[in-house]
Scaffold this motif. Structure first.
Motif, short mmCIF file in Angstrom:
data_model
loop_
_atom_site.label_atom_id
_atom_site.label_comp_id
_atom_site.label_asym_id
_atom_site.label_seq_id
_atom_site.Cartn_x
_atom_site.Cartn_y
_atom_site.Cartn_z
N ALA A 1 3.43 47.25 -15.20
CA ALA A 1 2.69 48.10 -16.13
C ALA A 1 2.79 49.57 -15.71
N ARG A 2 2.80 49.84 -14.42
CA ARG A 2 2.91 51.21 -13.94
C ARG A 2 4.26 51.81 -14.27
N GLU A 3 5.32 51.04 -14.14
CA GLU A 3 6.65 51.55 -14.45
C GLU A 3 6.82 51.76 -15.95
N ILE A 4 6.23 50.87 -16.74
CA ILE A 4 6.29 51.05 -18.20
C ILE A 4 5.59 52.35 -18.59
N LYS A 5 4.44 52.60 -17.97
CA LYS A 5 3.73 53.84 -18.26
C LYS A 5 4.56 55.06 -17.86
N ARG A 6 5.26 54.97 -16.75
CA ARG A 6 6.12 56.07 -16.29
C ARG A 6 7.25 56.32 -17.29
N GLN A 7 7.87 55.26 -17.76
CA GLN A 7 8.94 55.40 -18.73
C GLN A 7 8.44 55.99 -20.05
N GLU A 8 7.21 55.64 -20.43
CA GLU A 8 6.64 56.19 -21.66
C GLU A 8 6.45 57.70 -21.54
N VAL A 9 5.98 58.17 -20.38
CA VAL A 9 5.76 59.61 -20.20
C VAL A 9 7.09 60.36 -20.19
N ILE A 10 8.08 59.83 -19.50
CA ILE A 10 9.40 60.48 -19.48
C ILE A 10 10.01 60.50 -20.87
N TYR A 11 9.80 59.43 -21.62
CA TYR A 11 10.31 59.38 -23.00
C TYR A 11 9.59 60.42 -23.87
N GLU A 12 8.28 60.59 -23.64
CA GLU A 12 7.54 61.61 -24.37
C GLU A 12 8.05 63.01 -24.05
N LEU A 13 8.40 63.24 -22.80
CA LEU A 13 8.99 64.51 -22.40
C LEU A 13 10.29 64.76 -23.16
N THR A 14 11.11 63.73 -23.26
CA THR A 14 12.39 63.85 -23.96
C THR A 14 12.18 64.08 -25.45
N LEU B 1 1.20 69.14 -17.42
CA LEU B 1 0.46 67.94 -17.79
C LEU B 1 1.37 66.72 -17.78
N LEU B 2 2.54 66.87 -18.35
CA LEU B 2 3.49 65.76 -18.35
C LEU B 2 3.93 65.43 -16.93
N LEU B 3 4.18 66.46 -16.14
CA LEU B 3 4.63 66.24 -14.77
C LEU B 3 3.55 65.56 -13.95
N LYS B 4 2.31 65.92 -14.19
CA LYS B 4 1.20 65.30 -13.47
C LYS B 4 1.12 63.80 -13.77
N GLU B 5 1.33 63.43 -15.01
CA GLU B 5 1.29 62.01 -15.38
C GLU B 5 2.48 61.25 -14.79
N ILE B 6 3.63 61.90 -14.72
CA ILE B 6 4.78 61.25 -14.08
C ILE B 6 4.48 61.01 -12.60
N GLN B 7 3.84 61.98 -11.96
CA GLN B 7 3.47 61.82 -10.55
C GLN B 7 2.51 60.65 -10.35
N LYS B 8 1.55 60.51 -11.26
CA LYS B 8 0.57 59.44 -11.14
C LYS B 8 1.21 58.05 -11.21
N THR B 9 2.26 57.93 -11.99
CA THR B 9 2.87 56.62 -12.22
C THR B 9 4.10 56.39 -11.35
N THR B 10 4.41 57.31 -10.44
CA THR B 10 5.57 57.16 -9.56
C THR B 10 5.14 56.47 -8.26
N PRO B 11 5.78 55.38 -7.88
CA PRO B 11 5.41 54.68 -6.64
C PRO B 11 5.64 55.55 -5.41
N PRO B 12 4.92 55.26 -4.32
CA PRO B 12 5.07 56.08 -3.10
C PRO B 12 6.47 56.07 -2.50
N ASP B 13 7.19 54.96 -2.66
CA ASP B 13 8.52 54.86 -2.05
C ASP B 13 9.64 55.28 -3.00
N HIS B 14 9.28 55.94 -4.10
CA HIS B 14 10.27 56.34 -5.10
C HIS B 14 11.00 57.60 -4.64
#
Length: 532
Positions: free
Chosen positions: A157-170, A307-320
């Protein structure tokens, strides 16, 4: 009144000669009184208009013939076959299954909405017997989960949320490019071809808008190139770090917007210009946005990146791999926005400073020329009910009265009374009704004894004559904005003077550097002296 921000997400509807106080630590420098009040009430005019239009479409007269309603008003003896309760709904409505991935993506989109467009004009009152416009006010949204096959994805679910934010940026980049291209094709080129405005006037209004299109096209190509075979994006940080410096081009564009807005408001008074802009706004391509809403889209897009960057940070795993690059990109974009905001504030200060006229030479106080930015400016009333346009510069408060336009069409403001330096300024919040008790505001506005939204500013400087002004804001929210800005100006001005005085005192009390050198030699000689 006018307030400079950074939530950076909304644009506002404008009225030609009304401004609101805006903090200069934000990028929002062009809102008017209705914009600031609108933020307080947390209303979205676009959503109101959308609901009204939808209601009008659903209950239009064409869908309900009047003669049929008249025939059905009388009693009817026709028997009606009863419907079994168990089959009332189940036999009519068929349940619809939604893929799990799409449901998750939709819930994410509802909880985090990054799609922000410039605020349209306030919706028109709904008229009876008139069908609402059929074209949409907002673009139809699409989720990243709508573009992928849910059967082939195995993401958290976290990765899906990350992909959604990056897609919104695009998608935001794509929509911005479409809007800027539309402005050039629909507004700039026809007005130039039809000689509605001169090329020089159009150049002042549109500024460097044309140069921003290839800039964002390049960013869009980079973002789309990051998508893999399964339409997912892995590492996005290096791309942001490499492209964000291009946003320094916004300094020139945003600095030009101050004069562009003033010139556009002036040209709207010309009938031919007003008719052209009105027809464009009523057309389907405009989505009920006026020309200034489109011209302000780049600025609103700029403040949305953090704002978009902040949301990408929230959904990015620590080892990414983006763990280290995303904070660097956030720091970079924040510094760029700060620089754009600072330069825009200086341009705004210079613009309105040039529009001041001085009936008396003694009103040209040095604090006006030394000020680098405006805290706020807007319309207030004095005790006589006269409308004043008040400017709170960095170092001085200036009361003015609109004095028409000069030969070049620039709005002029005649300085009213003596300017009040910020370091000698005193502020008093007047409770509702207190001003009327002393008779200062009695009957000046509405004839009521109780007067609201008033405050008093006074100056007791040694070199200037003591003076006091009681002023009234349009509403309680604007009053609080003025009070907040004035207090900030007073505190910062006095802190600046205290630091300057302390610096002078330390310089005066510091010993001669030559004496310090002699003392150091004496100390060293004592240390090196052999024991006896």
């Amino acid at each position: 009144m006018k307030e400079t921000k950074m939530e950076l997400e909304e644009t506002e509807a404008d009225s030609s000669l009304s401004w609101s106080p805006i903090p200069r630590d934000r990028l929002l420098t062009y809102a008017n009184l209705s914009d600031i009040a609108g933020k307080k009430r947390k209303q979205d005019p676009s959503s109101d208009a959308e609901i009204s239009a939808r209601a009008s479409d659903d209950y239009d007269e064409d869908d309900f013939p009047t003669d049929h309603l008249q025939d059905s008003e009388g009693p009817c003896n026709k028997r009606v076959k009863p419907v079994d309760r168990s089959s009332e709904v189940t036999g009519i409505i068929t349940p619809v299954k939604t893929p799990a991935l799409k449901r998750l993506g939709q819930s994410i989109q509802r909880s985090i909405s990054f799609r922000t467009e410039a605020r349209p004009l306030p919706p028109m009152a709904i008229r009876s017997r008139q069908k609402a416009s059929s074209f949409p006010r907002r673009r139809s949204s699409q989720l990243w989960s709508d573009t992928v096959d849910s059967m082939t994805q195995d993401l958290s679910a976290r990765e899906i949320k990350r992909q959604e934010v990056i897609y919104e940026l695009t998608q935001g980049e794509r929509q911005l490019i479409e809007d800027l291209s539309l402005v050039k094709k629909v507004y700039y080129e026809p007005m130039l071809k039809l000689d509605i405005m001169t090329e020089s006037e159009l150049g002042q209004i549109f500024g460097t808008l044309d140069s921003l299109i290839p800039l964002h096209e390049d960013f869009l190509v980079r973002l789309e190139g990051l998508r893999g075979s399964e339409k997912t994006v892995g590492e996005v940080g290096p791309t942001l770090l490499d492209w964000f410096p291009c946003l320094e081009a916004y300094i020139t564009y945003c600095c030009n917007q101050v004069g562009a807005k003033a010139l556009l408001d002036q040209k709207k008074q010309v009938r031919r210009v007003e008719e052209f802009l009105r027809l464009c706004q009523e057309s389907s391509f405009s989505r009920k946005l006026d020309l200034w809403n489109f011209l302000d889209l780049p600025r609103s897009r700029l403040v949305k990146y953090p704002l978009l960057l902040k949301e990408i940070q929230k959904t990015t795993p620590p080892d990414h791999p983006d763990e280290d690059t995303l904070p660097q990109a956030m720091e970079l974009i924040q510094s760029i926005i700060t620089e754009v905001n600072s330069k825009t504030g200086e341009a705004e200060c210079q613009f309105y400073r040039r529009g001041l006229s001085y009936p008396e030479e003694g009103q040209r106080v040095p604090e006006i020329q030394a000020s680098r930015f405006l805290y706020c400016h807007g319309e207030l009333k004095n005790t006589k009910g006269q409308k004043l346009h008040v400017f709170l510069f960095e170092l001085v408060l200036v009361l003015t009265r609109p004095a028409g336009q000069d030969k070049e069409g620039m709005v002029q403001f005649q300085v009213y009374r003596q300017p009040l330096p910020a370091d000698h300024l005193f502020l008093e919040d007047l409770p509702d009704g207190e001003a009327s008790s002393s008779g200062t505001f009695r009957g000046a506005f509405t004839g009521n004894d109780k007067v609201k939204n008033c405050f008093r500013v006074s100056s007791r400087g040694r070199s200037t004559k003591a003076q006091s002004h009681s002023l009234q804001a349009n509403d309680s929210f604007n009053k609080q904005q003025w009070i907040s800005c004035i207090r900030q100006a007073i505190v910062q001005s006095r802190d600046r003077n205290a630091q300057a005085s302390q610096s002078k005192l330390s310089t005066r009390l510091s010993p001669d550097p030559a004496l310090d050198h002699i003392a150091e030699l004496s100390l060293n000689s004592d240390v090196e002296m052999p024991d006896t």
